[in-house]
Design a protein around this motif. Structure first.
Motif, PDB file in Angstrom:
ATOM      1  N   LEU A  26       0.783 -17.141 -35.006  1.00  0.00           N
ATOM      2  CA  LEU A  26       1.527 -17.176 -33.744  1.00  0.00           C
ATOM      3  C   LEU A  26       2.994 -16.786 -33.945  1.00  0.00           C
ATOM      4  CD1 LEU A  26       0.042 -20.326 -31.968  1.00  0.00           C
ATOM      5  CD2 LEU A  26      -0.434 -17.914 -31.522  1.00  0.00           C
ATOM      6  N   ARG A  27       3.600 -17.231 -35.048  1.00  0.00           N
ATOM      7  CA  ARG A  27       4.987 -16.821 -35.329  1.00  0.00           C
ATOM      8  C   ARG A  27       5.048 -15.316 -35.583  1.00  0.00           C
ATOM      9  NH1 ARG A  27       4.907 -21.808 -37.680  1.00  0.00           N
ATOM     10  NH2 ARG A  27       4.283 -21.017 -39.703  1.00  0.00           N
ATOM     11  N   GLY A  28       4.028 -14.758 -36.218  1.00  0.00           N
ATOM     12  CA  GLY A  28       3.963 -13.323 -36.468  1.00  0.00           C
ATOM     13  C   GLY A  28       3.834 -12.513 -35.190  1.00  0.00           C
ATOM     14  N   LEU A  29       3.283 -13.137 -34.142  1.00  0.00           N
ATOM     15  CA  LEU A  29       3.160 -12.470 -32.845  1.00  0.00           C
ATOM     16  C   LEU A  29       4.394 -12.709 -31.969  1.00  0.00           C
ATOM     17  CD1 LEU A  29      -0.574 -13.238 -31.988  1.00  0.00           C
ATOM     18  CD2 LEU A  29       0.397 -11.100 -32.841  1.00  0.00           C
ATOM     19  N   LYS A  30       5.417 -13.317 -32.550  1.00  0.00           N
ATOM     20  CA  LYS A  30       6.696 -13.578 -31.876  1.00  0.00           C
ATOM     21  C   LYS A  30       6.637 -14.697 -30.845  1.00  0.00           C
ATOM     22  CE  LYS A  30       8.496 -10.182 -34.185  1.00  0.00           C
ATOM     23  NZ  LYS A  30       8.578 -10.457 -35.566  1.00  0.00           N
ATOM     24  N   PHE A  31       5.654 -15.586 -30.964  1.00  0.00           N
ATOM     25  CA  PHE A  31       5.694 -16.789 -30.156  1.00  0.00           C
ATOM     26  C   PHE A  31       6.766 -17.676 -30.766  1.00  0.00           C
ATOM     27  CE2 PHE A  31       1.433 -15.397 -29.016  1.00  0.00           C
ATOM     28  CZ  PHE A  31       1.386 -15.684 -27.664  1.00  0.00           C
ATOM     29  N   GLY A 100       6.192 -22.611 -24.653  1.00  0.00           N
ATOM     30  CA  GLY A 100       5.423 -21.763 -23.755  1.00  0.00           C
ATOM     31  C   GLY A 100       3.933 -21.801 -24.016  1.00  0.00           C
ATOM     32  N   ILE A 101       3.553 -22.143 -25.219  1.00  0.00           N
ATOM     33  CA  ILE A 101       2.136 -22.269 -25.553  1.00  0.00           C
ATOM     34  C   ILE A 101       1.995 -23.489 -26.456  1.00  0.00           C
ATOM     35  CG2 ILE A 101       2.364 -20.599 -27.440  1.00  0.00           C
ATOM     36  CD1 ILE A 101      -0.573 -19.888 -27.036  1.00  0.00           C
ATOM     37  N   ASN A 102       1.325 -24.497 -25.956  1.00  0.00           N
ATOM     38  CA  ASN A 102       1.112 -25.719 -26.718  1.00  0.00           C
ATOM     39  C   ASN A 102      -0.293 -25.681 -27.293  1.00  0.00           C
ATOM     40  OD1 ASN A 102       3.644 -26.792 -26.055  1.00  0.00           O
ATOM     41  ND2 ASN A 102       2.867 -27.522 -24.101  1.00  0.00           N
ATOM     42  N   VAL A 103      -0.376 -25.869 -28.596  1.00  0.00           N
ATOM     43  CA  VAL A 103      -1.655 -25.776 -29.287  1.00  0.00           C
ATOM     44  C   VAL A 103      -1.895 -27.077 -30.036  1.00  0.00           C
ATOM     45  CG1 VAL A 103      -2.986 -24.474 -30.976  1.00  0.00           C
ATOM     46  CG2 VAL A 103      -1.288 -23.301 -29.572  1.00  0.00           C
ATOM     47  N   VAL A 104      -3.025 -27.701 -29.764  1.00  0.00           N
ATOM     48  CA  VAL A 104      -3.401 -28.936 -30.442  1.00  0.00           C
ATOM     49  C   VAL A 104      -4.774 -28.733 -31.054  1.00  0.00           C
ATOM     50  CG1 VAL A 104      -3.848 -31.404 -30.166  1.00  0.00           C
ATOM     51  CG2 VAL A 104      -2.078 -30.308 -28.783  1.00  0.00           C
ATOM     52  N   SER A 105      -4.884 -28.998 -32.343  1.00  0.00           N
ATOM     53  CA  SER A 105      -6.170 -28.828 -33.020  1.00  0.00           C
ATOM     54  C   SER A 105      -6.717 -30.178 -33.446  1.00  0.00           C
ATOM     55  CB  SER A 105      -6.007 -27.926 -34.247  1.00  0.00           C
ATOM     56  OG  SER A 105      -5.203 -28.565 -35.212  1.00  0.00           O
ATOM     57  N   LYS A 106      -8.030 -30.222 -33.578  1.00  0.00           N
ATOM     58  CA  LYS A 106      -8.663 -31.444 -34.071  1.00  0.00           C
ATOM     59  C   LYS A 106     -10.036 -31.101 -34.636  1.00  0.00           C
ATOM     60  CE  LYS A 106     -10.883 -32.973 -29.805  1.00  0.00           C
ATOM     61  NZ  LYS A 106     -11.063 -34.049 -28.851  1.00  0.00           N
ATOM     62  N   THR A 107     -10.579 -32.049 -35.351  1.00  0.00           N
ATOM     63  CA  THR A 107     -11.956 -31.976 -35.823  1.00  0.00           C
ATOM     64  C   THR A 107     -12.615 -33.304 -35.468  1.00  0.00           C
ATOM     65  OG1 THR A 107     -11.330 -32.820 -38.003  1.00  0.00           O
ATOM     66  CG2 THR A 107     -11.474 -30.422 -37.764  1.00  0.00           C
ATOM     67  N   LYS A 108     -13.913 -33.316 -35.513  1.00  0.00           N
ATOM     68  CA  LYS A 108     -14.660 -34.549 -35.301  1.00  0.00           C
ATOM     69  C   LYS A 108     -15.388 -34.877 -36.597  1.00  0.00           C
ATOM     70  CE  LYS A 108     -15.223 -33.755 -30.380  1.00  0.00           C
ATOM     71  NZ  LYS A 108     -16.137 -33.483 -29.282  1.00  0.00           N
ATOM     72  N   LYS A 109     -15.508 -36.152 -36.856  1.00  0.00           N
ATOM     73  CA  LYS A 109     -16.135 -36.610 -38.092  1.00  0.00           C
ATOM     74  C   LYS A 109     -17.524 -36.002 -38.262  1.00  0.00           C
ATOM     75  CE  LYS A 109     -16.550 -40.861 -40.690  1.00  0.00           C
ATOM     76  NZ  LYS A 109     -16.314 -42.287 -40.691  1.00  0.00           N
TER      77      LYS A 109
END
Length: 191
Positions: A26-31, A100-109
């Protein structure tokens, strides 16, 4: 392909490696990355460390009897800061890192799936998912291209910023391991 091999049986390693790649992409795409929340978290953490260090130094120099009252005050202050730190991470920050773009990641057990919730400033949030095998080889190497294609094809704003990776007509194929990952796994002697 990444040079670092990780355990494909560790969901934490898979998620952390993918999260790092997500930020870099995302930083590489200038976000633009919003560091305000991170700065507050660091300030709370550093304040806690300063309190612990000052308490240790005072106890070492003056002894327990002279510092026990101040040590009690420091323990209470440390507990309050630790509570504020936990609240900040879970209730305020919530894993958001980009303006401008909020990204939240997760996994499930016990579920080797990457769950990504994306919220844009002008629209509702949406969740996209894919198995880690989409961009990890069987022997634990991260392959950036299929990961970038998955993101660019699944999130229109990212696809607009990176049209070369946006596979608009192949969205249904993105949940399966990419041919590139399969070829790399086969060339490494794994299947």
């Amino acid at each position: 392909m990444a040079d670092t091999k990780i355990s494909t049986h560790s969901l934490a390693d898979l998620k952390n490696t993918t999260d790092d790649a997500l930020g870099n992409y995302l930083r590489g795409l200038k976000f633009e990355q919003d560091n305000t929340k991170l700065d507050v978290r660091l300030a709370i953490g550093y304040a806690s460390v300063v309190i612990a260090a000052a308490t240790f130094a005072a106890d070492y120099k003056l002894g327990w009897e002279a510092t026990k009252t101040w040590t009690a005050v420091a323990v209470v202050a440390y507990a309050l800061l630790n509570g504020a730190f936990t609240y900040w991470m879970w209730a305020v920050e919530k894993g958001c890192a980009f303006a401008g773009i909020n990204v939240v990641s997760k996994t499930k057990k016990h579920d080797p799936t990457y769950y990504l919730t994306v919220s844009l400033a002008d629209s509702d949030s949406r969740q996209i998912t894919a198995p880690f095998t989409t961009w990890f080889t069987a022997d634990g190497y991260f392959v950036a291209k299929p990961f970038q294609q998955w993101l660019a094809s699944s999130i229109e704003e990212i696809g607009n910023a990176d049209s070369k990776n946006a596979l608009r007509d192949q969205r249904e194929d993105l949940a399966a391991p990419s041919p590139e990952v399969e070829l790399i796994a086969q060339s490494n002697g794994t299947t």
